[in-house]
Write an enzyme that holds these catalytic residues in place. Sequence first.
Site, PDB file in Angstrom:
ATOM      1  N   CYS A  65       0.876  -1.173   0.000  1.00  0.00           N
ATOM      2  CA  CYS A  65       0.000   0.000   0.000  1.00  0.00           C
ATOM      3  C   CYS A  65       0.911   1.220   0.000  1.00  0.00           C
ATOM      4  O   CYS A  65       2.125   1.085  -0.146  1.00  0.00           O
ATOM      5  CB  CYS A  65      -1.003  -0.003   1.156  1.00  0.00           C
ATOM      6  SG  CYS A  65      -0.356   0.253   2.811  1.00  0.00           S
ATOM      7  N   HIS A  98      14.008 -15.257  11.776  1.00  0.00           N
ATOM      8  CA  HIS A  98      13.614 -15.283  13.193  1.00  0.00           C
ATOM      9  C   HIS A  98      12.113 -15.428  13.410  1.00  0.00           C
ATOM     10  O   HIS A  98      11.696 -15.956  14.444  1.00  0.00           O
ATOM     11  CB  HIS A  98      14.087 -14.016  13.899  1.00  0.00           C
ATOM     12  CG  HIS A  98      15.559 -13.929  14.022  1.00  0.00           C
ATOM     13  ND1 HIS A  98      16.171 -12.900  14.690  1.00  0.00           N
ATOM     14  CD2 HIS A  98      16.570 -14.716  13.573  1.00  0.00           C
ATOM     15  CE1 HIS A  98      17.480 -13.062  14.647  1.00  0.00           C
ATOM     16  NE2 HIS A  98      17.745 -14.158  13.959  1.00  0.00           N
TER      17      HIS A  98
END
Length: 152
Positions: A65, A98
């Site tokens: 966006c 992670h």
Amino acid sequence: MRIAIASDHAAFALKTTLAAWLAEQGHAMLDLGPDSDARVDYPDFGFKLAEAVARGDAERGIALCGSGIGISIAVNRHPAVRCALVSEPLSAALAREHNDANVVALGARLIGEDMAKACITAFLTTAFAGGRHQSRVDKLGAPSLPLAKEPA
């Protein structure tokens, strides 16, 4: 890899460019819209992208966006999706390594085409490390899991 991509009107041009670039690299693209730069609401396309990734219609997702903020919030409303808003490749790689992010969000008004490609490349080529990160990732989709004990 099958990749879903969605945007709002502000990111339509970048979405079109990135989808073509990824298809040229041999990825199967699932373009969830919009089909033009006419005004739309980013939550509609963020929700559609999250559902597609959660269902397994795509292995990864790219959400775009104007700032990347709104659509990343919309995508993250789905408990099976982990969307990371990034603006450079290290964050994109760490989101995968992670956090096992399965969607990356980018702000079309804040990031250039070359940097967007670098972020996506890092996102698509980095593996999840697992190990000590796995229990944390599990909690992201199930916040009712017990809290970790604080070290003494």
